[in-house]
Design an enzyme around this catalytic site. Sequence first.
Site, PDB file in Angstrom:
ATOM      1  N   GLU A   1      50.195  48.596  44.736  1.00 20.77           N
ATOM      2  CA  GLU A   1      49.386  49.807  44.735  1.00 20.77           C
ATOM      3  C   GLU A   1      49.046  50.217  46.167  1.00 20.77           C
ATOM      4  O   GLU A   1      48.797  49.381  47.023  1.00 20.77           O
ATOM      5  CB  GLU A   1      48.118  49.589  43.915  1.00 20.77           C
ATOM      6  CG  GLU A   1      48.463  49.339  42.454  1.00 20.77           C
ATOM      7  CD  GLU A   1      47.263  49.329  41.524  1.00 20.77           C
ATOM      8  OE1 GLU A   1      47.378  49.933  40.441  1.00 20.77           O
ATOM      9  OE2 GLU A   1      46.229  48.737  41.855  1.00 20.77           O
TER      10      GLU A   1
ATOM     11  N   CYS B   1      45.357  53.268  52.292  1.00 23.15           N
ATOM     12  CA  CYS B   1      44.966  51.879  52.081  1.00 23.15           C
ATOM     13  C   CYS B   1      46.204  51.162  51.557  1.00 23.15           C
ATOM     14  O   CYS B   1      46.653  51.421  50.436  1.00 23.15           O
ATOM     15  CB  CYS B   1      43.820  51.824  51.077  1.00 23.15           C
ATOM     16  SG  CYS B   1      43.298  50.156  50.678  1.00 23.15           S
TER      17      CYS B   1
ATOM     18  N   CYS C   1      47.854  38.187  45.403  1.00 17.37           N
ATOM     19  CA  CYS C   1      47.195  37.501  46.517  1.00 17.37           C
ATOM     20  C   CYS C   1      46.930  36.060  46.115  1.00 17.37           C
ATOM     21  O   CYS C   1      46.598  35.781  44.969  1.00 17.37           O
ATOM     22  CB  CYS C   1      45.879  38.193  46.873  1.00 17.37           C
ATOM     23  SG  CYS C   1      45.054  37.435  48.305  1.00 17.37           S
TER      24      CYS C   1
ATOM     25  N   CYS D   1      39.716  35.143  45.468  1.00 18.66           N
ATOM     26  CA  CYS D   1      38.299  35.516  45.507  1.00 18.66           C
ATOM     27  C   CYS D   1      37.870  35.905  44.083  1.00 18.66           C
ATOM     28  O   CYS D   1      38.575  36.662  43.403  1.00 18.66           O
ATOM     29  CB  CYS D   1      38.059  36.680  46.465  1.00 18.66           C
ATOM     30  SG  CYS D   1      38.638  36.301  48.128  1.00 18.66           S
TER      31      CYS D   1
ATOM     32  N   CYS E   1      37.670  39.686  42.801  1.00 18.83           N
ATOM     33  CA  CYS E   1      38.734  40.622  43.191  1.00 18.83           C
ATOM     34  C   CYS E   1      39.869  40.627  42.172  1.00 18.83           C
ATOM     35  O   CYS E   1      40.415  39.574  41.824  1.00 18.83           O
ATOM     36  CB  CYS E   1      39.266  40.227  44.567  1.00 18.83           C
ATOM     37  SG  CYS E   1      40.733  41.155  45.057  1.00 18.83           S
TER      38      CYS E   1
ATOM     39  N   CYS F   1      37.704  49.093  46.342  1.00 24.82           N
ATOM     40  CA  CYS F   1      37.952  47.799  46.971  1.00 24.82           C
ATOM     41  C   CYS F   1      37.989  46.706  45.924  1.00 24.82           C
ATOM     42  O   CYS F   1      37.091  46.590  45.105  1.00 24.82           O
ATOM     43  CB  CYS F   1      36.827  47.450  47.939  1.00 24.82           C
ATOM     44  SG  CYS F   1      36.733  48.532  49.325  1.00 24.82           S
TER      45      CYS F   1
END
Length: 352
Positions: free
Chosen positions: A95, A108, A115, A119, A122, A342
């Site tokens: 994305e 962005c 990932c 976290c 997220c 975010c």
Amino acid sequence: MKHAQKDLYSLTRPELGALLESWGLSPVHAARIWNLLYLGLAGSLSEMGDLPPRVRLRLAAETRIGALPVSRETDSSDGYTRKYLLSLPDGERIETVLMRFTGRATACVSSQAGCAMGCVFCATGQMGYRRHLSEAEIVSQAVHIARVMRSSREHGRLRNVVFMGMGEPLHNYDAVMRASDILRDPSGLSLGAGRITLSTVGVVPGIRRMADEARPIHLAVSLHAATQEERAALVPAARKWPLDELMDACRHYCASVGRRIFFEWALIDGRNDTAEHAHAVGRLIRGMPAQVNLIPLNPTPGYGGAPSHGEAARRFQRVLSEHYAIPSTVRQRRGIDIAAGCGQLAVTARPG
Ligand code: SAH
Ligand code: SF4
């Protein structure tokens, strides 16, 4: 042979010149091709206009332009944010988010598919790690946004790139830095002079390397907590790179590059948003030329926390400014309805 084709987005301008030279072609052609790629925003050889036949033939045989097809495009109801789901050649998807402000735009971009850092709050962390992106795949995202801006009615242009999409950019250091060099080139997209910001979970060796290589891009460090214990509960990578080592690396960065550093803090209701938390972060980063970016938590499927209330955010800011003279901003909530905020980027469906 197709697999041997070089993606033009993977080359710096000097490398493009060297490639043409290795074909026995004049640097004039390299300059022309570079202009077509980054000023003309040509997404394919057929959009490259009047190149001499011998140049065109060679390009067709040995190179390609890795424009990434759009699988889905979603507009946020606030009218400022648009999210693109882009397909990679191997079927992975990533994305990229366009954030529009009057007459200018920020891209962005993602640095990885998924990932590995996990976290807890997220969505990208929740989906796990798929693979690194190449420098060409990173450059291509920015070019895509530049192209969107060119065709939009506002006639604004791409002004900033932030590595705040999917992935941990310092886990993919070489590709990210090569892409940044290509994006900064003054004869291309020209995103130099502080127009690129990299956000990291706190990969200590990467921060030190950025400092030692004097990388001319802004650094934002995702802090979220001011004690090792609290941080490790939110950011598992803190176990590998503990808070004291992270702070040493940040101080080293500021001292070496002589630039301010940003700290990000996702404000989670009742968890890290009290006045005591604000004092703790103030004491932790005092003395550094720092700015704190507060991000009210965005909802993700795998985490139950809630965003802090506006009053808590204001109190946090007041403590930072009045007691520690640390400037801070509260990031505007944008694109939340399309999960483009975010930490909300994730690709759930498998490519098909
Ligand atoms: N991997 C990098 C950059 C991508 S995330 C990093 O972690 O810094 C960009 C920012 O969004 C980071 O500060 C990250 O901590 C924050 N973030 C992640 N999930 C979030 C959420 N649900 N709400 C608000 N911010 C979040
Ligand atoms: Fe990865 Fe950043 Fe999400 Fe953490 S916040 S899981 S480092 S993308």
